[in-house]
Design a protein around this motif. Structure first.
Motif, mmCIF file in Angstrom:
data_model
loop_
_atom_site.group_PDB
_atom_site.id
_atom_site.type_symbol
_atom_site.label_atom_id
_atom_site.label_comp_id
_atom_site.label_asym_id
_atom_site.label_seq_id
_atom_site.Cartn_x
_atom_site.Cartn_y
_atom_site.Cartn_z
ATOM 1 N N GLY A 92 0.802 -1.208 0.000
ATOM 2 C CA GLY A 92 0.000 0.000 0.000
ATOM 3 C C GLY A 92 0.837 1.262 0.000
ATOM 4 N N ASP A 93 2.079 1.146 0.475
ATOM 5 C CA ASP A 93 3.007 2.278 0.475
ATOM 6 C C ASP A 93 3.792 2.362 -0.834
ATOM 7 O OD1 ASP A 93 4.087 4.534 1.776
ATOM 8 O OD2 ASP A 93 5.806 3.386 2.504
ATOM 9 N N GLY A 94 3.449 1.491 -1.796
ATOM 10 C CA GLY A 94 4.032 1.619 -3.124
ATOM 11 C C GLY A 94 5.114 0.637 -3.493
ATOM 12 N N TYR A 95 5.361 -0.381 -2.647
ATOM 13 C CA TYR A 95 6.422 -1.347 -2.924
ATOM 14 C C TYR A 95 5.852 -2.670 -3.452
ATOM 15 C CZ TYR A 95 9.244 1.747 0.004
ATOM 16 O OH TYR A 95 9.887 2.841 0.537
ATOM 17 N N GLU A 96 6.573 -3.297 -4.360
ATOM 18 C CA GLU A 96 6.337 -4.706 -4.633
ATOM 19 C C GLU A 96 6.974 -5.495 -3.488
ATOM 20 O OE1 GLU A 96 6.450 -6.647 -8.518
ATOM 21 O OE2 GLU A 96 7.304 -4.774 -9.282
#
Length: 244
Positions: free
Chosen positions: A82-86
């Motif tokens: 959700g914070d933008g990481y895979e």
């Protein structure tokens, strides 16, 4: 608003996608396998809803850990996504079953799983400078010690780990490390975490230390949320920074 407009608005609201379009998109995840020395390693792959940060995290579980789409480990992975990481959460014991004795060849096989998970991301276009490791308890050693060995990871976090987990090797690489300690941990003692930090600093590793006050080795949901917040700040300043 006239009757025709009201009817059109009501019809639009009844469409299946109308309500969903107003909700923020959620990260997605799916089970998969990747190869480590010819062995299939089960994992869950998490993806951010959009392009995200174009960065990736490999999470290494603790002793006796399992991977499933429920529980604190899954929820932490979802927070990172959700914070933008895979994110990949490999079941590294697929490479070598844990017998509790843990000879060197077993630890090496586990560290290699983390290395190969990072390579999996890099092969799919993630810049190696935007890849990081995360580990909890036994996995903290596997993640950090592996990242400081042959891995191409650019940063690492160890949660609730110490020298009593395993004797660390002399680092081959210099990357930023964050050690997070549970304040009331009676399983991995504070002095053993401190000894690990001292060893890393003596070998010129840039180490930050954070303490989750009042936490034991088994974290509560609010404490896991605090782990995420501190980890997210560390990653954002290293692998998750805006691209040039």
């Amino acid at each position: 608003m006239d009757r025709r407009s009201l009817l059109l608005a009501a019809a639009a609201a009844a469409l299946p996608g109308a309500a969903r379009a107003q909700q923020p998109a959620e990260p997605t995840y799916e089970g998969m396998t990747f190869d480590s020395h010819g062995k299939p390693i089960r994992a869950i792959h998490y993806r951010p809803a959009g392009p995200g940060r174009r960065a990736a995290i490999v999470m290494m579980h603790g002793s006796g850990g399992r991977i499933r789409n429920a529980g604190p480990w899954h929820e932490l992975a979802m927070r990172f996504a959700g914070d933008g990481y895979e994110v990949l959460t490999p079941l590294y014991t697929d490479a070598f079953p844990d017998d509790g004795v843990r000879p060197q060849r077993m630890m090496e096989a586990w560290r290699d799983v983390g290395e190969h998970a990072i390579d999996w991301f890099i092969a799919r276009g993630v810049d190696r400078r935007r890849t990081g490791m995360f580990g909890y308890s036994l996995g903290s050693y596997v993640a950090v010690d592996g990242a400081l060995g042959n891995s191409r990871a650019a940063a690492a976090i160890g949660l609730a780990g110490g020298v009593d987990v395993y004797t660390p090797r002399r680092p081959r690489r210099r990357i930023p490390v964050l050690i997070i300690r549970a304040g009331n941990d009676t399983h991995v003692l504070p002095r053993n975490t401190a000894a690990w930090v001292e060893f890393l600093r003596e070998n010129d590793i840039p180490v930050d230390v954070e303490v989750i006050d009042g936490a034991g080795h088994l974290l509560t949901p609010p404490e896991w949320a605090e782990v995420f917040a501190r980890s997210a700040a560390f990653y954002a300043g290293n692998i998750g920074r805006p691209e040039d």
